[in-house]
Design an enzyme around this catalytic site. Structure first.
Site, PDB file in Angstrom:
ATOM      1  N   GLY A 280     -20.649   1.873   6.039  1.00 54.05           N
ATOM      2  CA  GLY A 280     -19.557   2.703   5.557  1.00 54.05           C
ATOM      3  C   GLY A 280     -18.438   1.826   5.014  1.00 54.05           C
ATOM      4  O   GLY A 280     -18.246   0.688   5.461  1.00 54.05           O
ATOM      5  N   CYS A 281     -17.673   2.337   4.064  1.00 51.04           N
ATOM      6  CA  CYS A 281     -16.649   1.513   3.401  1.00 51.04           C
ATOM      7  C   CYS A 281     -15.508   1.145   4.348  1.00 51.04           C
ATOM      8  O   CYS A 281     -15.079  -0.019   4.407  1.00 51.04           O
ATOM      9  CB  CYS A 281     -16.128   2.223   2.156  1.00 51.04           C
ATOM     10  SG  CYS A 281     -15.527   3.907   2.430  1.00 51.04           S
ATOM     11  N   ASN A 282     -15.002   2.104   5.124  1.00 53.03           N
ATOM     12  CA  ASN A 282     -13.954   1.796   6.092  1.00 53.03           C
ATOM     13  C   ASN A 282     -14.464   0.803   7.136  1.00 53.03           C
ATOM     14  O   ASN A 282     -13.737  -0.080   7.592  1.00 53.03           O
ATOM     15  CB  ASN A 282     -13.483   3.073   6.797  1.00 53.03           C
ATOM     16  CG  ASN A 282     -12.905   4.081   5.847  1.00 53.03           C
ATOM     17  OD1 ASN A 282     -11.947   3.803   5.122  1.00 53.03           O
ATOM     18  ND2 ASN A 282     -13.474   5.271   5.823  1.00 53.03           N
ATOM     19  N   VAL A 283     -15.724   0.974   7.497  1.00 52.76           N
ATOM     20  CA  VAL A 283     -16.358   0.091   8.474  1.00 52.76           C
ATOM     21  C   VAL A 283     -16.348  -1.351   7.988  1.00 52.76           C
ATOM     22  O   VAL A 283     -16.045  -2.286   8.741  1.00 52.76           O
ATOM     23  CB  VAL A 283     -17.811   0.544   8.740  1.00 52.76           C
ATOM     24  CG1 VAL A 283     -18.484  -0.383   9.732  1.00 52.76           C
ATOM     25  CG2 VAL A 283     -17.839   1.982   9.234  1.00 52.76           C
TER      26      VAL A 283
END
Length: 348
Positions: A150-153
């Site tokens: 995931g991008c936030n991850v």
């Protein structure tokens, strides 16, 4: 010999970004692009910036249309990838840009996503330092099934993992607040993403630990060596189309100095082509990584609070999604890891 590639979900932001990167990749040929409601339309009609791919027409997203390719990228909503990819042959390299194969814990999947659990694939974050030594890239060599983070991850993990692996910060009191561009919410029409709603405003969402990326962050930081990982993560939607600026903080371990902190991050990322620690006193902006596969990190120690402050910037569509997918493909196929991937951003 050029590798044949199909991209499922080619009409969305993530699929479009995969195509933009692959269009400049010297070792692949994009032969098939698929969509759902846009099937039958020329690709250029829904992705008008992809002029070099104007010859392609979107077809239905079916196993039959995706079969027979060397590589298949899947950029579909969660729950849709798993039911599709289980029908693809073992000889095909399949790279899922969605969430269906990221989590190793079925209970986490049930709590944060729900529906059928399709199992974890090889995780596509090459730079992740691992508890036992080495990096996640070692596990990507020769892989046939890859789950893109995931991008936030990605922004939080790359920001905090060096401190956890080197044991200079505690892993049980992590806090991250992210400024997130609107493309992270996808291309579907949503009222809160209209220009008149988002312009001139910043709005938190998924407050109180409800964001679906929470278990993935804990999973990564545990893999990096964390014990009892606890993270409070709050994303904030801001009026920009691309980018994530993550401000992550953690409590310092007893006796750790500011020099120890900087040394840990420098050692971790000294030879990484796409992760760069900025000089002391410098901090990144999202504009610095626009269109690039780079992650920029600024580092400081808040002595009054006894915490480290890490600020990381990525383009959520490149390093946060499509760039990680292509980078992982390169590793899996034995190609140079940086092939087809921009290190430089676009300015102004």
């Amino acid at each position: 010999m050029s590798l044949s590639v199909a991209v499922a979900g080619a009409s969305g932001y993530a699929g479009g970004e995969v195509l933009r990167l692959l269009a400049a990749h010297p070792d692949v040929t994009i032969t098939t692009v698929t969509a759902h409601s846009n099937a039958g339309q020329p690709l250029i009609q829904v992705q008008p910036h992809l002029r070099s791919l104007a010859h392609l027409t979107l077809v239905e997203t079916t196993p039959e249309n995706l079969s027979g390719h060397d590589v298949v990228f899947v950029a579909l909503p969660h729950g849709k990838s798993g039911e599709l990819t289980e029908h693809l042959g073992d000889d095909t390299l399949v790279i899922d840009c969605g969430a269906d194969h990221r989590l190793t814990d079925e209970a986490d999947w049930a709590k944060y996503y729900g529906g059928e659990f399709y199992g974890a694939w090889t995780y596509g974050l090459p730079e992740l330092p691992l508890r036992a030594g080495g990096r996640q890239r070692d596990n990507l060599l020769g892989a046939k099934r890859i789950a893109v983070p995931g991008c936030n991850v990605t922004a939080i993990t790359l920001g905090l993992a060096p401190g956890i692996q080197s044991e200079v910060i505690r892993s049980d009191d992590l806090v991250a607040v992210l400024a997130v561009g609107t493309s992270g919410a996808g291309k579907s029409l949503k009222t809160h993403l209209l220009a008149s709603e988002i312009h001139g405003s910043a709005a938190p969402y998924a407050v109180g630990g409800s964001h679906r990326h929470n278990p993935e962050i804990r999973q990564n930081l545990t893999a990096a060596g964390g014990e009892g990982v606890s993270v409070s993560f709050t994303p904030v939607l801001v009026p920009m189309s691309r980018g994530i600026l993550a401000t992550s903080t953690a409590v310092l371990q007893p006796g750790v100095s500011a020099a120890d902190v900087r040394a840990a991050w420098q050692l971790t990322y000294a030879h990484e082509p796409f992760v760069h620690l900025l000089p002391e006193g410098e901090f990144p902006k999202t504009a610095d990584v626009l269109g690039s596969n780079s992650t920029l990190i600024g580092l400081a120690v808040d002595e009054a609070a006894d915490r480290v402050v890490v600020i990381s910037a990525i383009d959520n569509l490149v390093k946060g999604t499509a760039g990680a997918a292509v980078q992982s493909m390169n590793l899996a196929l034995g190609l140079p890891e940086t092939t087809g991937l921009p290190m430089d951003g676009v300015a102004p």
